[in-house]
Design a protein around this motif. Sequence first.
Motif, short mmCIF file in Angstrom:
data_model
loop_
_atom_site.label_atom_id
_atom_site.label_comp_id
_atom_site.label_asym_id
_atom_site.label_seq_id
_atom_site.Cartn_x
_atom_site.Cartn_y
_atom_site.Cartn_z
N PRO A 22 0.73 -1.15 -0.04
CA PRO A 22 -0.27 0.07 -0.03
C PRO A 22 0.87 1.36 -0.06
O PRO A 22 1.82 1.50 0.83
N THR A 24 0.63 5.41 0.63
CA THR A 24 -0.15 6.45 0.82
C THR A 24 0.60 7.60 1.16
O THR A 24 1.86 7.44 1.25
N GLU A 28 -0.23 5.53 6.73
CA GLU A 28 -1.55 4.79 7.07
C GLU A 28 -1.71 3.45 6.42
O GLU A 28 -1.48 3.44 5.31
N PHE A 30 -3.43 0.73 4.04
CA PHE A 30 -4.78 1.04 3.26
C PHE A 30 -4.82 -0.34 2.43
O PHE A 30 -4.31 -0.88 1.80
N LYS A 52 -3.39 4.64 -2.80
CA LYS A 52 -4.52 5.08 -2.14
C LYS A 52 -4.97 6.50 -3.04
O LYS A 52 -4.40 7.36 -2.91
N THR A 77 -4.70 12.24 -6.35
CA THR A 77 -3.70 12.59 -5.49
C THR A 77 -2.54 12.16 -6.24
O THR A 77 -2.46 11.28 -6.93
N TYR A 79 1.62 11.14 -6.52
CA TYR A 79 2.59 10.54 -5.79
C TYR A 79 3.83 10.62 -6.80
O TYR A 79 4.07 9.98 -8.07
N SER A 94 -5.29 16.23 -3.59
CA SER A 94 -6.10 15.18 -3.75
C SER A 94 -7.33 15.24 -4.62
O SER A 94 -8.19 14.40 -4.67
#
Length: 190
Positions: A22, A24, A28, A30, A52, A77, A79, A94
Amino acid sequence: MKEKKRYEILESLPAYGPMYIPVTGDDEPFFSEGFAIRFYQSDGNEWVANFKPGWTNFKGVFDLRDSQNMLVIAGGTCYLMNPDQTKPISVFGSGYVDSISNLDGRLILQDQVDLTIMETNGEYCYSERISWDGMKDLKLENNVVIGLSYDPMNEEDQWVEFTYNIDSKLLTGGSYNRYKIEKKPWWRIG
């Protein structure tokens, strides 16, 4: 010579094989299915990322011309990723809804109220706020973004033209600028 494949966008998370990782912005865990991409590392290994998503349906992968990194957009979002690393270099935004590619390799990202310019080396900068709530009909001419921004306070002229020069960072027009109030020092009268 054929260029080595760096990534593959997957329709869904693989049912078999190694567990996905995951990705994020807040570290956290996900566990829902997000935007799945298989990365091919420079040493020949591969890994599957589960990004995410943000608040929109906009997704894609963009190679950066002057960098080994790439920009992954998952549901609005962003990355900034290196395929050899499982942690993002940077995470921002986002609510991106669209993008425009420039001839020199820069990417202009459209949010609901402003723009973000992604340079070919992975650096990025934000425009000042352009709209109260929404932009449409964006096009790029000679490094100037031309479009319309929404003005909810004017029933007769709800869409206001704007231009934004991605080189000089100069904004002209836009619905948000219509109502800017010049701030005066509290001790000055008149």
